[in-house]
Design an enzyme around this catalytic site. Sequence first.
Site, mmCIF file in Angstrom:
data_model
loop_
_atom_site.group_PDB
_atom_site.id
_atom_site.type_symbol
_atom_site.label_atom_id
_atom_site.label_comp_id
_atom_site.label_asym_id
_atom_site.label_seq_id
_atom_site.Cartn_x
_atom_site.Cartn_y
_atom_site.Cartn_z
ATOM 1 N N CYS A 86 22.349 -13.074 -43.730
ATOM 2 C CA CYS A 86 22.203 -14.555 -43.360
ATOM 3 C C CYS A 86 22.173 -15.428 -42.675
ATOM 4 O O CYS A 86 22.954 -15.189 -42.038
ATOM 5 C CB CYS A 86 20.745 -13.754 -44.192
ATOM 6 S SG CYS A 86 18.879 -14.564 -43.881
ATOM 7 N N HIS A 203 20.025 -8.819 -47.240
ATOM 8 C CA HIS A 203 20.646 -9.513 -48.892
ATOM 9 C C HIS A 203 21.401 -8.447 -49.215
ATOM 10 O O HIS A 203 20.327 -8.276 -50.164
ATOM 11 C CB HIS A 203 19.416 -10.002 -48.770
ATOM 12 C CG HIS A 203 19.876 -11.452 -48.411
ATOM 13 N ND1 HIS A 203 19.903 -12.694 -49.254
ATOM 14 C CD2 HIS A 203 18.960 -12.121 -47.198
ATOM 15 C CE1 HIS A 203 19.593 -13.890 -47.850
ATOM 16 N NE2 HIS A 203 18.875 -13.473 -47.285
ATOM 17 N N GLU A 205 23.008 -8.878 -52.083
ATOM 18 C CA GLU A 205 23.562 -9.490 -53.217
ATOM 19 C C GLU A 205 21.959 -8.984 -54.422
ATOM 20 O O GLU A 205 21.811 -9.594 -55.094
ATOM 21 C CB GLU A 205 23.998 -10.519 -53.323
ATOM 22 C CG GLU A 205 22.954 -11.440 -52.565
ATOM 23 C CD GLU A 205 22.571 -11.650 -51.503
ATOM 24 O OE1 GLU A 205 22.015 -12.337 -50.686
ATOM 25 O OE2 GLU A 205 22.883 -10.739 -50.237
#
Length: 240
Positions: A86, A203, A205
């Site tokens: 990002c 994302h 994660e």
Amino acid sequence: MKFGIVVFPGSNCDRDVAYVTQSLLNQPTRMVWHQETDISDLDVVVLPGGFSYGDYLRCGAIAQFSPVMGQVVEHAKQGKFVLGICNGFQVLTEMGLLPGALVRNRDLHFICDRVPVKVERTDLPWTSAYQAQEVITLPIAHGEGRYYADSDTLKALEDNGQVLFRYSTTTGETDDKGNPNGSLNNIAGICDRTGRVLGMMPHPERESDSLIGGTDGLKLFQGLLATTVSESLSPFSLAK
């Protein structure tokens, strides 16, 4: 494999990445303050999401001048791994480690959602745990995530197989219906010519723990670990 997560003023996804690398994957991990100038102990550098320096000038535009970033460039030149997520992707394009730019979303709105993403290649460490043309689900949260590049750059990315992730429909079509922000060629993530520097707007994660929705993102980190261990970090190329 040792991970380092760069922390800029305004970073807000750094601890999310650390949770994955340290708590879920049991890998040595340290937080790297943006003013540090020695990252020689690291195998993987992660530039996390967030709002580095408040995005006051332009997303990633100020972060590129942090002292640590010169070392990140050297880290990449040594053939080590760099992941920008990002805002981290925006930083990588600002400093020229990846081509193109991330600009305002098509409808000029901030988008926070979970979207289908198609995996284009599986012969690189980042994507080796996925299936060819697999459609996964990853969260996005950005106001300036629309990938843009000139026609020559786009052609080079496509010809060299540097597009690793594209926004798609749930059935894998990469058309306007599956494009949440207007990115050219539905691009969600690209790598450099070596395959070791990856930038992506979604994302991974945030999709790494089944307790919070899924593990599609965890495979990115697992593939990197498995491949680099088995190959002992031997050189590889993007050539197909």
